[in-house]
Design an enzyme around this catalytic site. Sequence first.
Site, short mmCIF file in Angstrom:
data_model
loop_
_atom_site.label_atom_id
_atom_site.label_comp_id
_atom_site.label_asym_id
_atom_site.label_seq_id
_atom_site.Cartn_x
_atom_site.Cartn_y
_atom_site.Cartn_z
CB CYS A 63 -0.06 -4.52 5.31
SG CYS A 63 0.74 -3.41 4.11
CB CYS A 91 0.01 -7.41 1.30
SG CYS A 91 1.19 -6.33 2.15
CG HIS A 115 1.17 -1.44 0.71
ND1 HIS A 115 0.88 -2.77 0.70
CD2 HIS A 115 1.97 -1.23 -0.37
CE1 HIS A 115 1.46 -3.35 -0.33
NE2 HIS A 115 2.13 -2.44 -0.99
CD GLU A 166 -3.12 -1.67 3.93
OE1 GLU A 166 -3.85 -2.52 3.38
OE2 GLU A 166 -2.15 -1.14 3.34
#
Length: 549
Positions: free
Chosen positions: A128, A125, A93, A95
């Site tokens: 993360c 999420c 992702h 992040e």
Amino acid sequence: MFLLSGIETEREKHTPVKQDTAWEAVVKAMATGWNRDHESRGITQGGKISQETFIDTYDPSVLRREQYMLYEIKWSNNKRPRQNCCHSTQTEHAEIYFLEDVFQKQRSDPSAHCFITWFVSWSPCGDCCKQIRDFLKEQPNVKLFIYVARIYWHKREINRQGLRNLMNIGVSIRVMYLPVYRYCWRTFVDKEDKYEDYWPRHFAPWIMLYSLELQSILQNIPSCLKISSFKNQSPVFSLCVDEKQKRALALANPYYWGAAACCAPRDTGAGCGELLGRARGPLGREPSAGSQPQTGIETEREKHTPVKQDTAWEAVVKAMASGWNRDHESRGITQGWKISQEDFVENYDPSVLPSVTYLLYEIKWNHRRRHWQRWICSAGGEHAETYFLEDIYRKLRSNPFVHCSITCYISWSPCGYCCQEIMDFLEKMPNVNLVIYVARLYWHKEETNRQGLWNLENIGVSIQVMDLPDYNYCWRTFVDDEDKYDDEDDYWPRHFAPWIMLYSLELQSILQNIPSCLEVSSDENYTPVFSLCVEDEEQKRALTSANPY
């Protein structure tokens, strides 16, 4: 401490066919389908995002699969912040890519303090969030601010808990609100691809709904937002809040977001992290008789139901038509003509659907300084508007050419029949200026009622949804002094704001003669459920004037 602006939002399970299928597609795409070919993903070689990509991926009213991040890094030993964009890859992702790749390349002095601001199209999420926590523990000199356009799988407890955990270690998590969108537009969008007047006003309703849901997450109370979608249809956002939740969600009030605040970040070292400080909004503004329309825009009262819609609305109509009497004390009207606190709060709360109609009114004659202020409610055989017109006509008929301004604050908007009576009255009294504020819209799906309001507006009657300053003004003017809170200045119905906006959107759709965008129903506990569905871009832009900012 500054007040968090638009409060955090959520991205819900949605579906071309059924929710899980759509969200599985989102997760799969985020995990395996993307590459960092910036040009093909809407990011230029100069690290800017294209206008088309920004609008498409950061529009909170739609549910895109892509996750983008616009980021700003400011070091204490470097006055110039670094600003760039990235998106999710095949394996991680956005992040995680930032933490493991971008930040490590940028860091030169471990002792320097660092302020990082993220503007992400989807909130982190749960996994993360955990990695962000681990990162911040290893980097004590880093301060992180996160703005989200949507909340990712907001019903999943792992994601809700992850966001709470970030907040508990000092991470600022907020929903992107309009000045933040404008800041991102000016800062991150490719200059060759944009127009300067960009102002996404039609984002406001979804900002509000996501803000409420993020606030429910951060306060660890039940979810208040449901998002559903069907194949080839726009997402439907449904708001359901019980009495306990309303007060807890009062912080998710856009009137505190500082509408007039500067869109550039303050020089605090936090980049855009403190884009807006604490701003209470238009508390001091009080409407006067005959004043021009104020902020919150028109509203509606929908067919609702304890069991099924028709049943509830039949009960409302029956009560309005035949069940009430004008025993003022029993109806909450004091002998001193003022309304009791309990009756005002109960009947003017737009989040509930009472069966009584109240009308507060104020008359100002041009040749008099003092206003005439009274209030009435529906009685057996006639609506409040009908009784009001008869009463006013008796006061004015001795001199039909007198100039006066009349302002009405009504708990339900006039029905089609009452609208016609108002038009007939104004035809007899051409020197009367009428302004109507409504707390809700009465049977807003009925064409006769929609046409009646449209007709009133076309002959010069100002019809508006009651905004928070209007509630404050009515509280100070019409509520019995002996029955108010100990500190009357503390009355501020902040939890009304979401319903004010929803009704404003629907009233705007009525006045612009476009399809309805609001449904009102009841859940199994008879709690009203307000569902917003705007079909296309044309309808969104038509509703931009229903924007409290």
